[in-house]
Design an enzyme around this catalytic site. Structure first.
Site, PDB file in Angstrom:
ATOM      1  N   ASP A 196       1.244  -1.377  -0.454  1.00  7.52           N
ATOM      2  CA  ASP A 196      -0.028   0.158  -0.353  1.00  7.52           C
ATOM      3  C   ASP A 196       0.851   0.868   0.012  1.00  7.52           C
ATOM      4  O   ASP A 196       2.288   0.712   0.404  1.00  7.52           O
ATOM      5  CB  ASP A 196      -1.196   0.381   1.527  1.00  7.52           C
ATOM      6  N   GLU A 197       0.394   1.984   0.012  1.00  9.60           N
ATOM      7  CA  GLU A 197       0.900   2.960  -0.424  1.00  9.60           C
ATOM      8  C   GLU A 197       2.496   4.154  -0.850  1.00  9.60           C
ATOM      9  O   GLU A 197       2.329   5.041  -0.104  1.00  9.60           O
ATOM     10  CB  GLU A 197       0.358   4.378   1.277  1.00  9.60           C
TER      11      GLU A 197
END
Lengths: 654, 654
Positions: free
Chosen positions: B279-280
């Site tokens: 993620d991210e």
């Protein structure tokens, strides 16, 4: 000084490993104490710029095994700019760290420690807690959290009662049937016992193991009946009391076994002292065994006491051979034994003084039995050097090493054991550490309440066990009515629980009744009694009478709240007579207040009726006592114009 | 049937080891549940005379590693004479044992279980809790007690977030600098991780480890900067958010490292699934690195998303090679990846449905973020198959495996983490196990309160953490006034805590303020709001108005009690504006009640003044919200003859 994220510990460069460990434990506790769990307080060897530090200097490192004579003194100076802790030994520094932790307060600027200069040292060298892990078994976590509590109170000996009739709780690799057949699978492995020894050492606590012999030993014989003085088979004892099974002191095989066993345990427990119990041998198996009688005759023994002394002498040699010093209960005292052994007195100051006068060292446990449900004040009043001890010479007094609280485990489980130990143990710890002149009971109780709460941080359950047990009893999320009752009762005292039991208590019975939940000492009742005394004295502060009124009203209204719950709970139904008595006391007290308020004197009939009710309320029910009976009794007397007197509770004892 | 000392468990002769272990754990819990800790309930293979038994029959033994598709259904029949639990698998029998335990009640005859016939099975196969152990580290005991709580609620996946920017928490022997330099010494040894895996297995829970890559990975680079896309040196990140450091997906050495690392961890974690985070990734290090740009160009990648997909494809092969199935967050979704991987959706049902329509399996975590301080009701309302999920075909719905609650750890410590997880997790657990038709919120809350209390028995601290933290804040044994305040407030919601902070939050800041103590959901405020609704409806039961009166009075009187304490406590001083608002709300509510009682309508000026006060009270202070603002708002409106409306709290958000 402030305790904020810039607080750091400053250790001298040559700090020993024990001090470094103690510093880390201290910081864990400080984080917990301040709720700053995420913080990484620094441990530095040189001052950190902009940090406020507690500098610790110990003049001598710790020996790898803590000794009886290790210096525990320390000096602690706290100023706005920082603090300094110096001690002749690492152990003293560890004690000083506990003091520092106790001084941490919530302040207007954040957490802080007030400016102080303390020079402190213990009055006695041996300040212990004995925990009986035979009658009930306690998991490792229970022992660890209690060691944390002990360290906080500067206690320094954990006396581990590992065997008794009801269970053999230590793993022997040489004689595995001891734990395999004598413990229901509930025992400590050698690795676990070593873990406890390390855990205790890190907290400045010695661990003295006890293997009770030749009596209190049924659990040994389940696996090894050949050790006993009568043929087996044997089973783990489930009842409580003094039983016949006793080791056979006349057979060489007994000593051969014990020599190997003691040798094995001596490796697990590095402490200088080794406890052999030695209490309560009833001699019945010896009396009935012709071979033993013949042995006694041929040795010209004058009764079983001599035979036990012979056994103890033999055991003492086995203990000495492993480099250990023997310790045992009063009954091992016998002039044939070398003077280096230590006598632990459960029978009183007289017995302790006798031992000391004969040249032995001794410890007091009489008066420190936590299982007897006495008040903190009564324990606090017991001094090893009072009574007969006061008449000892100074040289003799030196031989009184200190004392030990005893937590015998007939009626305690992992669920309620902490509540039987804490906070009362703090009063005993203070007696053994502080000067004999510290005797103010009210101030002791104030400290007790505050320490009792602080101990929550070690996971001790003496405050939290309550709500879960009450919920089970009430069968409901709403336990407030039951709590109102539970908070003014105490379990019956001394040995009367067994006497009052409907069937013989055993180690397997449920411990989930009100008697198991109720705290040994009701601080609510104590508080109420003090308010009543103030009222009666006529010199009362504003708010006292309304508070008495409020409490009485709550009690009066409580039985109606409990009655519907009792329909659905057998455990609650058992204590409904008590709840009804509490309501009656509340009502009687309120009526008495009414008379007072009206300045009216009640008639004789009213007085007689109320006092009869109090008498009824003061008798034990379900092995539990209602502790507000006495102050309500005083209220009634005062209202009736009599001089108030203490009512001894229980009024009626079968 | 009664649960008394003659209760026993009856296992089929061929019971597997897992069932035998589960039986022992069950009996430990039953002892605790009934306070019969000393009791030795029997486990028998043939019926015991005179015993009432729960007979357990599992039709198939457990595989040594719990699988996603294991049958968890069971049937439980309880009658006066005994109970029977049958299940196609040991795992199902374990679920049934938890149900039996929940059915134990306090009764007039003692503890008992009512007669029931239950056929039960879970709606979803994957019912998990993710715990972030990177931003804050949680000791083993915290994880164990939460696994016990999960098992009680029939959750079956512990997703262990072991690495992130703020810390690398797993021991690697192959790459020891990961934990040595990336954890402040706070990590799990391989033996400890294995211990958790065993502990979870014994309770019917799979353990899925997550090592977040290529972003959220600063902590890896402290010891191994060569893995990053920009030169070091790196330090453990103390702030929170999305940061630049990202693995370099263009270097073969990265994959060589990860291959060995994944191989090592695959041995520690036997579960089929291996979570790679994903993620991210903000891509900034990639954008700035010419070599990476060149690599992307030569591969004709269309932006960083393609580069990450390339990385994921490579990693997927490494994970597959070890016999594992890859799982990651939404961002790993890319058509180049094989369909067997699983997508965990933090961004919502739409994203989950997209993945499923493309043929992937998925999990929902959006709506189950425990760190956002939402109500149990709001979590309960989130259904993996609602919203976009409702439009899926049945075959597609089969690919929605279930969901996971997420406990991100920016603002939690070992002291308060349980209170952020429990009891709200029980509502999510029910959503994932029970039929979609179970949607009655009031009944859910009733169960939540009761379950919340029962969970105490595992040592979970969601009920007990409170008093210790309040004591530290108050700096006093008497925390009742502070508790009155704490019980009607909640931490600010969503991500606003950081936005409202005076200085940037870090992983090292103290977590000891009211915002850290306050429960995510105030059940007192919820209760008060319900009473006010009842009052306004005009159809109120007796006792409701006095109860509202009592509560308002307590609040009105509370600030004067707190003011003197605040003089000595910085932590308390911070929340005094809140305490003053609470008192003002109490006073306003009481005045409104007075008007109602007199049947009088207040003037416009009064109304305007009161509503202004409520507005003021409804704004967040010290990152905390006063949850009774809305019901008091309603009271004022009703008194003034207006139609009462909900006040959205916080009224003012900067």
């Amino acid at each position: 000084m402030l305790i904020d994220p810039r607080f750091s510990l400053l250790l001298q460069p040559q700090a020993d490993a024990r001090l470094e460990k103690a510093a880390r434990i201290f910081l864990d506790h400080l984080r917990r104490r301040t709720g700053m769990l995420a913080l990484d307080f620094a441990i530095a060897k040189i001052p950190v710029d902009g940090h406020t530090s507690l500098a610790i200097r110990s003049e001598a490192p710790s020996p790898p095994i803590q000794t009886l004579d290790e210096d525990e003194s320390y000096s602690l100076t706290v100023q706005e700019s920082g603090a300094e802790l110096t001690a002749p030994s690492t152990l003293g520094a560890m004690r000083g760290l506990e003091t520092f932790l106790q001084l941490v307060k919530t302040t207007a600027q954040g957490f802080g420690v007030p400016a102080v200069a303390i020079h402190d040292r213990p009055r006695f060298r041996w300040r212990g807690l004995m925990l009986d892990c035979s009658r009930h078994f306690f998991p490792l976590e229970v022992i660890k959290r209690n060691l944390d509590g002990m360290a906080a109170l500067k206690l320094n000996v954990f006396h581990w009662h590992l065997s008794d009739n009801q269970g053999f709780r230590a793993e022997s690799r040489r004689f595995p049937k001891l734990q395999e057949m004598g413990s229901d699978g509930l025992y400590y492995s050698q690795e676990e016992m070593r873990e406890i020894v390390r855990y205790a050492y890190d907290r400045g606590i010695r661990v003295v193991p006890e293997f009770d012999m030749p009596g209190h030993s049924t659990a040994w014989f389940v696996g090894y009946p050949e050790l006993a003085s009568a043929p087996g088979p044997y089973a783990m004892e489930r009842r409580f009391g003094v039983f016949d099974p006793t080791m056979d002191p006349t057979r060489e095989s007994t000593y051969k076994f014990l020599d190997q066993f003691i040798g094995e345990m001596a490796k697990v427990f590095p402490d200088e002292f080794f406890h052999i119990g030695g209490d309560e041998v009833n001699g019945k198996q010896w009396d009935r065994n012709p071979k033993i009688q013949e042995f006694m005759h041929s040795h010209q023994f004058n009764g079983n006491r001599d035979l036990q002394a012979y056994f103890n002498e033999r055991i003492e040699k086995l203990v000495s051979k492993r480099g250990k010093t023997m310790i045992g209960w009063d009954e091992i005292l016998h002039s044939d034994l070398p003077k280096k052994i230590v006598i632990q007195s459960w029978s009183g100051q007289q017995s302790l003084a006798d031992a000391v006068r004969q040249g032995y060292r001794g410890l007091l446990s009489h008066g420190y039995y936590l299982d007897l449900m006495s008040t903190a004040a009564s324990h606090y009043a017991v001094d090893p050097l009072a009574e007969e001890g006061a008449s000892l010479s100074s040289a003799e007094k030196e031989k009184v090493l200190g004392g030990e609280a005893c937590m015998w485990a007939e009626y305690v489980s992992p669920e309620n054991v902490d509540s039987r130990i804490w906070p009362r143990l703090a009063a005993i710890a203070e007696r053994l550490w502080s000067p004999a002149t510290a005797v103010d009971v009210d101030r002791m109780y104030a400290r007790l309440e505050s320490i009792g709460d602080q101990l929550d941080m070690y996971g001790l359950t003496h405050n939290t066990y309550y709500s879960e047990m009450l919920q089970h009893m009430a069968g409901s999320h709403d336990t407030s009515a039951l709590r109102t009752l539970a908070e003014v009762v105490e379990p019956v005292k001394g040995y009367s629980r067994a006497a009052l039991a409907q069937s013989e208590p055993t180690a397997l019975m449920p411990l989930n009744r009100l008697v198991d939940v109720a705290q040994p000492e009701s601080l609510t009742a104590r508080h109420f009694a003090a308010l009543v005394d103030e009222l009666i004295s006529g010199q009362l502060r504003p708010g006292v009478e309304p508070e008495i009124h409020r409490m009485l009203g709550e009690w009066r209204n409580n039985a109606p709240r409990l009655r519907p719950m009792a329909e659905n709970s057998a455990l609650l139904r058992e204590v409904m007579p008590l709840a009804e008595s509490l309501s009656a006391l509340g009502a009687a007290g309120l009526e008495a207040l009414d008379y007072m308020d009206r300045g009216e004197k009640p008639g004789e009939a009213w007085k007689a009726e109320q006092l009869a009710q109090v008498d009824q309320a003061a008798s034990s029910k379900a092995q539990v006592l209602l502790m507000i009976a006495s102050p309500v009794h005083k209220l009634i007397q005062a209202t009736a114009g009599e001089k108030p007197t203490e009512l001894v509770v229980p009024k009626v004892q079968p």
